[in-house]
Design a protein around this motif. Structure first.
Motif, PDB file in Angstrom:
ATOM      1  N   HIS A 126       0.829  -1.205   0.000  1.00  0.00           N
ATOM      2  CA  HIS A 126       0.000   0.000   0.000  1.00  0.00           C
ATOM      3  C   HIS A 126       0.868   1.261   0.000  1.00  0.00           C
ATOM      4  CE1 HIS A 126      -2.105   3.169   2.453  1.00  0.00           C
ATOM      5  NE2 HIS A 126      -2.850   3.106   1.372  1.00  0.00           N
ATOM      6  N   ASP A 127       1.906   1.282   0.844  1.00  0.00           N
ATOM      7  CA  ASP A 127       2.807   2.455   0.888  1.00  0.00           C
ATOM      8  C   ASP A 127       3.403   2.711  -0.491  1.00  0.00           C
ATOM      9  OD1 ASP A 127       2.295   2.675   3.549  1.00  0.00           O
ATOM     10  OD2 ASP A 127       4.202   1.806   4.217  1.00  0.00           O
ATOM     11  N   LYS A 128       3.882   1.631  -1.108  1.00  0.00           N
ATOM     12  CA  LYS A 128       4.459   1.782  -2.445  1.00  0.00           C
ATOM     13  C   LYS A 128       3.371   2.222  -3.430  1.00  0.00           C
ATOM     14  CE  LYS A 128       6.767  -0.543  -6.259  1.00  0.00           C
ATOM     15  NZ  LYS A 128       7.863  -1.336  -6.727  1.00  0.00           N
ATOM     16  N   GLY A 129       2.179   1.630  -3.292  1.00  0.00           N
ATOM     17  CA  GLY A 129       1.064   1.984  -4.184  1.00  0.00           C
ATOM     18  C   GLY A 129       0.762   3.478  -4.145  1.00  0.00           C
ATOM     19  N   LEU A 130       0.797   4.065  -2.964  1.00  0.00           N
ATOM     20  CA  LEU A 130       0.518   5.509  -2.838  1.00  0.00           C
ATOM     21  C   LEU A 130       1.578   6.345  -3.547  1.00  0.00           C
ATOM     22  CD1 LEU A 130      -0.632   6.043   0.862  1.00  0.00           C
ATOM     23  CD2 LEU A 130      -2.022   6.178  -1.213  1.00  0.00           C
ATOM     24  N   THR A 131       2.840   5.965  -3.336  1.00  0.00           N
ATOM     25  CA  THR A 131       3.948   6.692  -3.972  1.00  0.00           C
ATOM     26  C   THR A 131       3.836   6.605  -5.486  1.00  0.00           C
ATOM     27  OG1 THR A 131       5.329   6.052  -2.113  1.00  0.00           O
ATOM     28  CG2 THR A 131       6.481   6.851  -4.074  1.00  0.00           C
ATOM     29  N   SER A 135       1.912   8.647 -11.151  1.00  0.00           N
ATOM     30  CA  SER A 135       1.353   7.970 -12.329  1.00  0.00           C
ATOM     31  C   SER A 135      -0.053   8.461 -12.649  1.00  0.00           C
ATOM     32  CB  SER A 135       1.307   6.452 -12.087  1.00  0.00           C
ATOM     33  OG  SER A 135       2.556   5.968 -11.700  1.00  0.00           O
ATOM     34  N   MET A 136      -0.431   9.615 -12.108  1.00  0.00           N
ATOM     35  CA  MET A 136      -1.787  10.121 -12.343  1.00  0.00           C
ATOM     36  C   MET A 136      -2.010  10.222 -13.853  1.00  0.00           C
ATOM     37  SD  MET A 136      -3.141  10.314  -9.411  1.00  0.00           S
ATOM     38  CE  MET A 136      -4.673  11.219  -9.523  1.00  0.00           C
ATOM     39  N   HIS A 137      -3.211   9.918 -14.290  1.00  0.00           N
ATOM     40  CA  HIS A 137      -3.651   9.983 -15.700  1.00  0.00           C
ATOM     41  C   HIS A 137      -3.158   8.817 -16.554  1.00  0.00           C
ATOM     42  CE1 HIS A 137      -4.565  13.884 -14.161  1.00  0.00           C
ATOM     43  NE2 HIS A 137      -3.306  14.288 -14.201  1.00  0.00           N
ATOM     44  N   GLY A 151      -8.225  -1.468 -10.648  1.00  0.00           N
ATOM     45  CA  GLY A 151      -8.610  -2.505  -9.683  1.00  0.00           C
ATOM     46  C   GLY A 151      -7.673  -2.522  -8.484  1.00  0.00           C
ATOM     47  N   LEU A 152      -6.385  -2.363  -8.786  1.00  0.00           N
ATOM     48  CA  LEU A 152      -5.388  -2.339  -7.702  1.00  0.00           C
ATOM     49  C   LEU A 152      -5.630  -1.125  -6.784  1.00  0.00           C
ATOM     50  CD1 LEU A 152      -2.750  -3.649  -6.697  1.00  0.00           C
ATOM     51  CD2 LEU A 152      -1.520  -2.356  -8.409  1.00  0.00           C
ATOM     52  N   LEU A 153      -5.913   0.013  -7.422  1.00  0.00           N
ATOM     53  CA  LEU A 153      -6.155   1.238  -6.633  1.00  0.00           C
ATOM     54  C   LEU A 153      -7.410   1.085  -5.772  1.00  0.00           C
ATOM     55  CD1 LEU A 153      -5.375   3.865  -9.422  1.00  0.00           C
ATOM     56  CD2 LEU A 153      -3.848   3.034  -7.628  1.00  0.00           C
ATOM     57  N   TRP A 154      -8.450   0.479  -6.361  1.00  0.00           N
ATOM     58  CA  TRP A 154      -9.678   0.276  -5.570  1.00  0.00           C
ATOM     59  C   TRP A 154      -9.441  -0.695  -4.419  1.00  0.00           C
ATOM     60  CZ3 TRP A 154     -13.190   3.723  -5.494  1.00  0.00           C
ATOM     61  CH2 TRP A 154     -13.650   4.368  -6.636  1.00  0.00           C
ATOM     62  N   LEU A 195      -6.324   7.665  -4.482  1.00  0.00           N
ATOM     63  CA  LEU A 195      -6.550   6.344  -5.096  1.00  0.00           C
ATOM     64  C   LEU A 195      -7.889   6.338  -5.836  1.00  0.00           C
ATOM     65  CD1 LEU A 195      -5.464   4.218  -1.997  1.00  0.00           C
ATOM     66  CD2 LEU A 195      -4.153   4.484  -4.105  1.00  0.00           C
ATOM     67  N   ARG A 196      -8.912   6.866  -5.172  1.00  0.00           N
ATOM     68  CA  ARG A 196     -10.256   6.901  -5.779  1.00  0.00           C
ATOM     69  C   ARG A 196     -10.240   7.755  -7.043  1.00  0.00           C
ATOM     70  NH1 ARG A 196     -14.156  10.236  -5.947  1.00  0.00           N
ATOM     71  NH2 ARG A 196     -13.254  11.656  -4.420  1.00  0.00           N
ATOM     72  N   LYS A 197      -9.604   8.897  -6.947  1.00  0.00           N
ATOM     73  CA  LYS A 197      -9.571   9.828  -8.084  1.00  0.00           C
ATOM     74  C   LYS A 197      -8.887   9.189  -9.309  1.00  0.00           C
ATOM     75  CE  LYS A 197      -8.903  14.756  -8.311  1.00  0.00           C
ATOM     76  NZ  LYS A 197      -7.872  15.099  -9.195  1.00  0.00           N
ATOM     77  N   ALA A 198      -7.739   8.574  -9.059  1.00  0.00           N
ATOM     78  CA  ALA A 198      -6.993   7.952 -10.169  1.00  0.00           C
ATOM     79  C   ALA A 198      -7.795   6.801 -10.771  1.00  0.00           C
ATOM     80  CB  ALA A 198      -5.637   7.463  -9.669  1.00  0.00           C
ATOM     81  N   ALA A 199      -8.452   6.022  -9.923  1.00  0.00           N
ATOM     82  CA  ALA A 199      -9.228   4.875 -10.417  1.00  0.00           C
ATOM     83  C   ALA A 199     -10.442   5.344 -11.213  1.00  0.00           C
ATOM     84  CB  ALA A 199      -9.661   3.998  -9.249  1.00  0.00           C
ATOM     85  N   GLU A 200     -11.089   6.394 -10.733  1.00  0.00           N
ATOM     86  CA  GLU A 200     -12.273   6.904 -11.452  1.00  0.00           C
ATOM     87  C   GLU A 200     -11.895   7.444 -12.829  1.00  0.00           C
ATOM     88  OE1 GLU A 200     -15.254   7.951  -7.756  1.00  0.00           O
ATOM     89  OE2 GLU A 200     -14.170   9.592  -8.715  1.00  0.00           O
TER      90      GLU A 200
END
Ligand code: GLY
Length: 366
Positions: A11-16, A21-23, A52-55, A66-71
């Motif tokens: 999760h920590d890595k996922g946030l970084t 990686s936005m967009h 899916g990973l972000l959700w 996370l929600r914003k990037a996934a949406e």
């Protein structure tokens, strides 16, 4: 292995990685940096997995980024509904980890509508002559009109979900017909599975099987085995139909017999030793299926196998370096491709889903 600590690190890595990686809609990495299929290949079948990973992280930890990037990924995929060759049988892979996850976690009405559109399209690929869902589109010669592929078992949950959402049994009825056909037409006596089965699209007669992403005709392409293992388990969970459970057990038992001592999974169990490529995605997908099967079949042996696969991946193939965007190393899309053993987004997705399952933190997407 302390799986909760590992999940926290994922999760920590996922946030970084999300922040830089936005967009993007990544498929793989180049020198550790995610590529972006948003413009170059928006209809590619893997385009739901990053979201899916972000959700999954959002469901377990929260976090607006996370929600914003996934949406944003989900909105970009709207284009696919209108592309002439955009839609194929992989609608489950595209919209369950995007719209399906969003609807589950936020109740978004737009996401519900996308699920409905995707399910309608998938149901429209059903061929009643042979009771199968057509896989790929026409490339001009009509050859693929009767082709179904084992991967489709993982798209059936979109139909089960649509029946629940719409209070309409038609989608589920199509899913069970396809699953029952697949159990007979794809699964061999030894529990291994074919990749492609060609049916006569007019009469439904089974004509032959074809090898494609694996080593060859009659071989055992491991990701296909993993899709079957997880897919039949899911069909059992959605329907309670015992035949699907028995099929999942048969496929799983064969898979388990063939896991190498290293616990790492080759692209094909029958590939020649001289070109022994690995596919970490097959290991991660099989692990997800085996955890569910351990519960469904009440057999702790499958959970032990899961731990073996995941421990091998975590110890030898997991990249937790926060300067690198991907998680899993040594994924391979197909044996005969020019490129082998690289990062692929669905490897990261299913590895994380499996760890989430072990920690009781998963948002169930299938
Ligand atoms: N189309 C799914 C796969 O390549 O495994």
């Amino acid at each position: 292995m302390d799986w909760q600590t590992l999940l926290d690190r994922l999760h920590d890595k996922g946030l970084t990685v999300t922040a830089r990686s936005m967009h993007k809609i990544p498929y793989t990495t180049e020198k550790g940096v995610f590529d972006d299929l948003s413009e170059s290949n928006i209809s590619w079948w893997t385009n739901g997995f990053w979201a899916g990973l972000l959700w999954q992280f959002y469901g377990a930890y929260g976090g607006e980024i996370l929600r914003k990037a996934a949406e944003e990924v989900e909105e970009k995929l709207d284009k696919v509904f209108l592309l002439p060759q955009g839609m194929d049988h992989d609608s489950g892979f595209r919209w369950l980890p995007t719209a399906g996850a969003n609807y589950t976690l936020t109740g978004s009405e737009d996401s519900r509508r996308r699920l409905q559109l995707a399910a309608n399209d998938l149901a429209g690929r059903f061929n009643p002559a042979g009771n199968f869902i057509r896989a790929w589109n026409d490339s001009g010669d009509g050859k693929t009109a009767g082709w179904a592929i084992i991967d489709c078992m993982m798209n059936l949950p979109l139909l089960y979900r649509a029946s629940e959402l719409l209070n309409d049994p038609r989608f589920r009825l199509i899913a069970v017909r396809h699953a029952s056909t697949a159990g007979k037409a794809f699964v061999r006596a030894d529990g291994s599975v074919c990749h492609i089965v060609a049916f006569d699209p007019n009469t439904g007669e089974r004509l032959c099987s074809l090898g494609r992403q694996g080593f060859g005709h009659g071989s055992s392409w491991t990701r296909g085995q993993a899709w079957a293992l997880y897919g039949f388990t899911l069909s059992y969970l959605h329907t309670g139909e015992r035949d699907y459970l028995l099929t999942a057990v048969k496929v799983a038992d064969r898979f388990l017999q063939r896991i190498p001592g290293s616990g790492l999974i080759p692209v094909d169990f029958d590939q020649p030793a001289a070109t022994a490529y690995e596919d970490s995605t097959a290991a991660a997908i099989a692990a997800c299926g085996l955890i569910e099967l351990a519960e469904a079949a009440r057999d702790p042996g499958y959970r032990e196998a899961t731990l073996r696969l995941l421990t091998a991946l975590a110890e030898k193939r997991l990249n937790l370096d926060e300067d690198c965007d991907h998680l899993l190393e040594k994924c391979t899309a197909a044996y005969h491709d020019a490129r082998h053993e690289f990062a692929i987004i669905y490897g990261d997705y299913y590895f994380t889903e499996a760890v989430m399952k072990l920690c009781g933190k998963e948002t169930f997407l299938w």
